[in-house]
Design an enzyme around this catalytic site. Structure first.
Site, short mmCIF file in Angstrom:
data_model
loop_
_atom_site.label_atom_id
_atom_site.label_comp_id
_atom_site.label_asym_id
_atom_site.label_seq_id
_atom_site.Cartn_x
_atom_site.Cartn_y
_atom_site.Cartn_z
CB ALA A 67 -0.88 -0.02 1.23
N GLY A 112 0.59 -4.94 0.94
CA GLY A 112 -0.64 -5.02 0.15
C GLY A 112 -0.45 -5.74 -1.18
CD GLU A 115 -2.40 -7.30 3.17
OE1 GLU A 115 -2.00 -6.16 2.81
OE2 GLU A 115 -3.07 -7.49 4.18
CD GLU A 135 1.92 -5.46 5.89
OE1 GLU A 135 2.69 -6.38 6.23
OE2 GLU A 135 1.20 -5.51 4.89
N1 COA Z 1 4.58 3.17 -0.90
C1 COA Z 1 4.93 4.31 -1.49
N2 COA Z 1 6.01 4.44 -2.26
C2 COA Z 1 6.77 3.34 -2.45
C3 COA Z 1 6.46 2.11 -1.86
C4 COA Z 1 5.30 2.05 -1.07
N3 COA Z 1 4.89 0.91 -0.48
N4 COA Z 1 7.41 1.21 -2.19
C5 COA Z 1 8.27 1.88 -3.00
N5 COA Z 1 7.89 3.15 -3.13
C6 COA Z 1 8.55 4.20 -3.92
C7 COA Z 1 9.80 4.72 -3.23
O1 COA Z 1 9.48 5.69 -2.25
C8 COA Z 1 10.55 5.30 -4.40
O2 COA Z 1 9.97 6.53 -4.74
P1 COA Z 1 10.92 7.83 -5.07
O3 COA Z 1 11.72 7.39 -6.27
O4 COA Z 1 9.95 8.91 -5.37
O5 COA Z 1 11.78 8.03 -3.87
C9 COA Z 1 10.23 4.34 -5.52
O6 COA Z 1 9.03 3.67 -5.14
C10 COA Z 1 11.30 3.30 -5.75
O7 COA Z 1 11.54 2.63 -4.53
P2 COA Z 1 12.99 2.47 -3.85
O8 COA Z 1 12.79 2.27 -2.38
O9 COA Z 1 13.88 3.58 -4.28
O10 COA Z 1 13.49 1.10 -4.54
P3 COA Z 1 14.56 0.09 -3.95
O11 COA Z 1 14.87 -0.84 -5.07
O12 COA Z 1 15.67 0.79 -3.30
O13 COA Z 1 13.77 -0.73 -2.80
C11 COA Z 1 11.89 -1.92 -1.84
C12 COA Z 1 12.70 -1.56 -3.11
C13 COA Z 1 10.64 -2.67 -2.27
C14 COA Z 1 12.75 -2.82 -0.92
C15 COA Z 1 11.53 -0.63 -1.08
O14 COA Z 1 10.93 0.29 -2.00
C16 COA Z 1 10.57 -0.81 0.06
O15 COA Z 1 10.97 -1.28 1.12
N6 COA Z 1 9.28 -0.42 -0.12
C17 COA Z 1 8.27 -0.50 0.89
C18 COA Z 1 7.82 -1.91 1.10
C19 COA Z 1 6.79 -1.97 2.21
O16 COA Z 1 7.08 -1.72 3.38
N7 COA Z 1 5.56 -2.31 1.86
C20 COA Z 1 4.49 -2.48 2.78
C21 COA Z 1 3.73 -1.23 2.90
S1 COA Z 1 2.40 -1.44 4.05
#
Ligand code: COA
Length: 260
Positions: A67, A112, A115, A135
């Site tokens: 999400a 999400g 999910e 989460e």
């Molecule tokens: N919500 C909002 N934005 C998200 C996102 C999320 N769940 N997951 C990734 N993004 C965005 C990042 O903020 C980034 O945006 P920006 O370029 O404007 O800064 C873009 O997507 C690319 O992500 P980034 O983190 O730079 O890629 P990465 O390869 O370094 O890391 C992940 C990949 C998936 C490990 C990392 O993005 C992450 O941990 N995301 C969140 C996962 C999460 O906690 N999900 C559960 C949410 S309840």
């Protein structure tokens, strides 16, 4: 007809390919995207041309990375409850669709995203797919049905571990746990999903829809699944496709099902 800003829809041979298209945000599900998924699934329910759906994410990196955390950060206790209920309602629509829905998991399926994949009837993962419910890293828990469906799919002990440690697992580990049905090279992902879907769509549609209903009944505490199954079996036997299927067997020919 609904319009879509965050999804791409493509109907091919009766299969609607729904692509979540926010690649620059790793296809994170903001509220608008969840609403669009609802509208797309409603189209799957309503449009007779659509026989099944494949859900995937745009780009090579993510199915859905969760999400949208920028929206989650703004939730209060009151808005969080309706946020979760709304997402749960949409994901339940996917789960209850009587047309098959397959998740083509092309990268990160986190929070999400995991999910969403779990709400589909089955999951095919690309070799680079990563799954997790991270989460607790954010001080929250899964809210789109993850605590329930992950437990249903992988069992209580592993579900507890994945949700409490926030560990990410790779596609092979997800396969071993039964979280995904198949793992294939990324370039073969849609082809593999299409192949499975093609097989399903060659069967009697009423029977397919009733398999979905009966399997879902296992997880509905208010329902006697055996009774649901007996009733569904009876409905099949009242269908034209039942006559066609049994006649085709006796006549040693391929059945031609119409869905009636
Ligand atoms: N919500 C909002 N934005 C998200 C996102 C999320 N769940 N997951 C990734 N993004 C965005 C990042 O903020 C980034 O945006 P920006 O370029 O404007 O800064 C873009 O997507 C690319 O992500 P980034 O983190 O730079 O890629 P990465 O390869 O370094 O890391 C992940 C990949 C998936 C490990 C990392 O993005 C992450 O941990 N995301 C969140 C996962 C999460 O906690 N999900 C559960 C949410 S309840």
């Amino acid at each position: 007809m609904a319009t879509y800003n965050n999804l791409l829809l493509n109907l091919q041979n009766g299969i609607l390919i729904i692509t979540i298209n926010r690649a620059d945000k790793l296809n994170a599900l903001n509220i608008d995207t969840v609403t669009e998924i609802k509208n797309a699934i409603q189209q799957v329910y309503d449009d007779a041309e659509i026989k099944g759906a494949i859900l995937t994410g745009a780009g090579p990196k993510a199915f859905v990375a969760g999400a949208d955390i920028t929206e989650i950060a703004e939730l209060s206790e009151v808005t969080a409850r309706s946020f979760a209920e709304r997402g749960q309602e949409v994901f339940a629509m996917i789960e209850r669709s009587n047309k098959p829905v397959i998740a083509a998991v092309n990268g990160f399926a986190l929070g999400g995203g995991c999910e969403l994949a779990m709400a589909c009837h089955m999951r095919v993962a690309a070799e680079n797919a990563r799954f997790g419910q991270p989460e607790v890293n954010l001080g929250i828990i899964p809210g789109y049905g993850g605590t329930q469906r992950l437990t249903q799919l992988v069992g209580k002990g592993k579900a507890m571990e994945l949700m409490m440690t926030a560990d990410m697992i790779n596609a092979q580990e997800a396969l071993q746990l039964g979280l995904v049905n198949h793992v294939v090279p990324q370039e073969q992902l849609l082809e593999k999903c299409g192949e499975i879907m093609g097989k399903i769509l060659s069967k009697a549609p009423l029977a397919i829809g009733l398999v979905i209903e009966c399997v879902n009944a296992v997880f509905n505490k208010d329902e006697n699944g055996y009774q649901t199954e007996a009733n569904a079996f009876a409905r099949c036997c009242a269908s034209e496709d039942f006559v066609e299927g049994t006649s085709a067997f006796v006549e040693k020919r391929k059945a031609n099902f119409t869905g009636n």
